[in-house]
Design an enzyme around this catalytic site. Structure first.
Site, PDB file in Angstrom:
ATOM      1  N   ASN A 259       0.824  -1.210   0.000  1.00  0.00           N
ATOM      2  CA  ASN A 259       0.000   0.000   0.000  1.00  0.00           C
ATOM      3  C   ASN A 259       0.863   1.267   0.000  1.00  0.00           C
ATOM      4  O   ASN A 259       0.363   2.364   0.218  1.00  0.00           O
ATOM      5  CB  ASN A 259      -0.923   0.026   1.223  1.00  0.00           C
ATOM      6  CG  ASN A 259      -2.025  -1.007   1.128  1.00  0.00           C
ATOM      7  OD1 ASN A 259      -2.582  -1.234   0.062  1.00  0.00           O
ATOM      8  ND2 ASN A 259      -2.339  -1.639   2.252  1.00  0.00           N
TER       9      ASN A 259
ATOM     10  N   GLU B 270     -16.471   5.317   2.024  1.00  0.00           N
ATOM     11  CA  GLU B 270     -15.034   5.462   1.818  1.00  0.00           C
ATOM     12  C   GLU B 270     -14.785   6.432   0.672  1.00  0.00           C
ATOM     13  O   GLU B 270     -15.656   6.635  -0.186  1.00  0.00           O
ATOM     14  CB  GLU B 270     -14.387   4.107   1.503  1.00  0.00           C
ATOM     15  CG  GLU B 270     -14.474   3.118   2.652  1.00  0.00           C
ATOM     16  CD  GLU B 270     -13.751   1.803   2.358  1.00  0.00           C
ATOM     17  OE1 GLU B 270     -12.821   1.800   1.523  1.00  0.00           O
ATOM     18  OE2 GLU B 270     -14.118   0.782   2.966  1.00  0.00           O
TER      19      GLU B 270
ATOM     20  N   HIS C 224      -7.263   5.164   1.540  1.00  0.00           N
ATOM     21  CA  HIS C 224      -6.562   4.912   0.278  1.00  0.00           C
ATOM     22  C   HIS C 224      -6.511   6.147  -0.628  1.00  0.00           C
ATOM     23  O   HIS C 224      -6.012   6.050  -1.749  1.00  0.00           O
ATOM     24  CB  HIS C 224      -7.228   3.749  -0.459  1.00  0.00           C
ATOM     25  CG  HIS C 224      -7.095   2.448   0.254  1.00  0.00           C
ATOM     26  ND1 HIS C 224      -6.033   1.597   0.068  1.00  0.00           N
ATOM     27  CD2 HIS C 224      -7.885   1.852   1.186  1.00  0.00           C
ATOM     28  CE1 HIS C 224      -6.180   0.529   0.841  1.00  0.00           C
ATOM     29  NE2 HIS C 224      -7.289   0.666   1.527  1.00  0.00           N
TER      30      HIS C 224
ATOM     31  N   ASP D 299     -14.034   7.615   5.250  1.00  0.00           N
ATOM     32  CA  ASP D 299     -12.742   6.976   5.470  1.00  0.00           C
ATOM     33  C   ASP D 299     -11.932   7.116   4.182  1.00  0.00           C
ATOM     34  O   ASP D 299     -12.270   6.518   3.161  1.00  0.00           O
ATOM     35  CB  ASP D 299     -12.962   5.500   5.816  1.00  0.00           C
ATOM     36  CG  ASP D 299     -11.668   4.712   5.930  1.00  0.00           C
ATOM     37  OD1 ASP D 299     -10.588   5.316   5.796  1.00  0.00           O
ATOM     38  OD2 ASP D 299     -11.731   3.482   6.137  1.00  0.00           O
TER      39      ASP D 299
ATOM     40  N   SER E 233     -11.369   0.108  -0.766  1.00  0.00           N
ATOM     41  CA  SER E 233     -10.133  -0.644  -0.588  1.00  0.00           C
ATOM     42  C   SER E 233     -10.017  -1.886  -1.453  1.00  0.00           C
ATOM     43  O   SER E 233      -8.907  -2.275  -1.815  1.00  0.00           O
ATOM     44  CB  SER E 233      -9.972  -1.040   0.881  1.00  0.00           C
ATOM     45  OG  SER E 233     -11.078  -1.816   1.311  1.00  0.00           O
TER      46      SER E 233
ATOM     47  N   HIS F 293     -15.092  -0.802   4.848  1.00  0.00           N
ATOM     48  CA  HIS F 293     -14.082  -1.647   5.495  1.00  0.00           C
ATOM     49  C   HIS F 293     -14.641  -2.361   6.726  1.00  0.00           C
ATOM     50  O   HIS F 293     -15.582  -1.899   7.369  1.00  0.00           O
ATOM     51  CB  HIS F 293     -12.888  -0.768   5.890  1.00  0.00           C
ATOM     52  CG  HIS F 293     -11.684  -1.530   6.294  1.00  0.00           C
ATOM     53  ND1 HIS F 293     -11.400  -1.825   7.611  1.00  0.00           N
ATOM     54  CD2 HIS F 293     -10.680  -2.073   5.565  1.00  0.00           C
ATOM     55  CE1 HIS F 293     -10.270  -2.498   7.676  1.00  0.00           C
ATOM     56  NE2 HIS F 293      -9.811  -2.662   6.454  1.00  0.00           N
TER      57      HIS F 293
ATOM     58  N   LYS G  65      -0.369   3.854   4.507  1.00  0.00           N
ATOM     59  CA  LYS G  65      -0.501   3.567   3.077  1.00  0.00           C
ATOM     60  C   LYS G  65       0.347   4.569   2.291  1.00  0.00           C
ATOM     61  O   LYS G  65       1.563   4.458   2.269  1.00  0.00           O
ATOM     62  CB  LYS G  65      -1.973   3.536   2.694  1.00  0.00           C
ATOM     63  CG  LYS G  65      -2.700   2.379   3.392  1.00  0.00           C
ATOM     64  CD  LYS G  65      -4.131   2.260   3.033  1.00  0.00           C
ATOM     65  CE  LYS G  65      -4.742   0.963   3.577  1.00  0.00           C
ATOM     66  NZ  LYS G  65      -4.659   0.807   5.041  1.00  0.00           N
TER      67      LYS G  65
END
Length: 372
Positions: free
Chosen positions: A36, A160, A192, A189, A164, A122, A221
């Site tokens: 990541n 998100e 990423h 969130d 992910s 997640h 990440k």
């Protein structure tokens, strides 16, 4: 037989048994597609230097929880930097993204509030909703309506920024519309997205950070270090400090780690960060073109997360095994992590992967496909 023993035996007898891969400092892979470390910052000399220098000053541990002896000047400086970066009044540090998401949802949501969460959020968000007081429902991926029509002012929408497993993104404009129409509080969130995308690496919310009332992100990440943060208004951060068990009863991250994160954020926001994001975008475009040229089944994504979908778990495992034998570290993602029938090899791209390396990878893929 105890419940966990039965579950373990069933898992051992299935194709879903998980095993850890031990990394060695001298291990060599042609390309690591499981990382990541999207901007290649985990080995950046300035970040490592900041870590080492802070160790000489503060030692290797924080020695206590943040409400006792574990909160240092370095932690405070990092929180202030994060709040300014994300354009929020305050920030709070956590030891992991899991703890940050779980802590927000078990602390800031009460039994009078409902939560509406994307189906693909997640596991940390799912656990936080299950352990919290709010009633929750999950809507089809990126399709909150018509379920969200049952929301009341003050209810939460949880999603998100960059998802992910699929690598696709939320619809920020639609979130802003739903927030205004229904009076929602939005938690996003961006584990990423932070550092990897947007001007100054501001991530998914670069266009309008006000869309999200609460932003969670990770340092493990694109920032290349470890730990996580929450950015929000003063009352929300203060409530986490006063009531969040994930925060109160955990030893704080080491000051040296906070110093390394601070150095990483400064690089991410600099011209060097822009350059690394530009290289990452080029790698993503190239990889997407190669998937499409071969007619491989994938999910539309302009992020560093790219997927190759397979018709069966066995096909995905066989291809991953062949690629690993050729020196490419890639992982198969299977149910229950992803929905049944969507087993895939998940490729994480980084700015440090060269075009010749990627071209060689696709040449190896072609050779494997020609032998099947």
């Amino acid at each position: 037989m105890l419940g966990y023993e039965q579950r373990l035996n069933e898992r051992k007898d299935s194709s879903l048994f998980r095993s850890r891969k031990v990394r060695s400092s001298d291990a060599h892979w042609q390309l690591d597609f499981s990382t990541n470390d999207y901007l290649g910052l985990s080995q950046h000399p300035d970040i490592k230097r900041a870590f080492k220098q802070a160790i000489d000053t503060w030692g290797v541990g924080s020695t206590g929880s943040p409400l006792l002896s574990g909160y240092s000047k370095v932690h405070q400086e990092l929180e202030e930097l994060l709040a300014e970066w994300m354009n929020k009044p305050r920030a709070l540090l956590f030891n992991s993204g899991f703890a940050a998401n779980h802590g927000v949802l078990t602390t800031l949501v009460d039994k009078q509030q409902k939560l509406f969460a994307d189906k693909l959020v997640h596991a940390s968000i799912i656990d936080g909703m299950q352990h919290g007081e709010g009633r929750f429902k999950r809507f089809p991926h990126n399709q909150p309506e018509p379920l969200i029509g049952k929301a009341s002012p003050g209810d939460w929408l949880v999603t998100e920024g960059v998802f992910s497993m699929d690598g696709d993104v939320c619809d920020l404009n639609h979130l802003a519309y739903l927030k205004q129409r229904y009076g929602l509080k939005i938690m996003l969130d961006d584990a990423h997205g932070i550092a990897a995308y947007g001007a100054e690496g501001k991530g998914s919310l670069v266009a309008d950070s006000a869309v999200a009332d609460v932003i969670t992100g990770t340092f493990g990440k694109a920032l290349g270090v470890g730990g996580a943060f929450v950015c929000a208004d003063d009352d929300e951060i203060e409530s986490l400090i006063q009531f969040c068990r994930d925060y109160i009863y955990s030893t704080a991250m080491p000051p040296a780690q906070a110093a390394a994160i601070k150095a990483s954020v400064e690089i991410v926001r600099s011209a060097e960060g822009d350059d690394r994001r530009g290289r990452l975008a080029e790698r993503i475009q190239y990889f997407r073109e190669q998937l499409k040229q071969r007619g491989l089944k994938t999910i539309e994504s302009n992020s560093a997360i790219q997927t190759w979908l397979f018709n069966s778990d066995e096909d995905a495992l066989n291809m991953a095994t062949e690629l690993q034998a050729q020196g490419y570290l890639c992982s198969v993602i299977r149910p229950p992590t992803v929905p049944a029938g969507s087993s895939r090899i998940r490729f994480s791209l980084t700015s440090e992967m060269s075009k010749p390396e990627l071209a060689q990878f696709w040449s190896r893929v072609d050779r494997i496909l020609s032998q099947l």
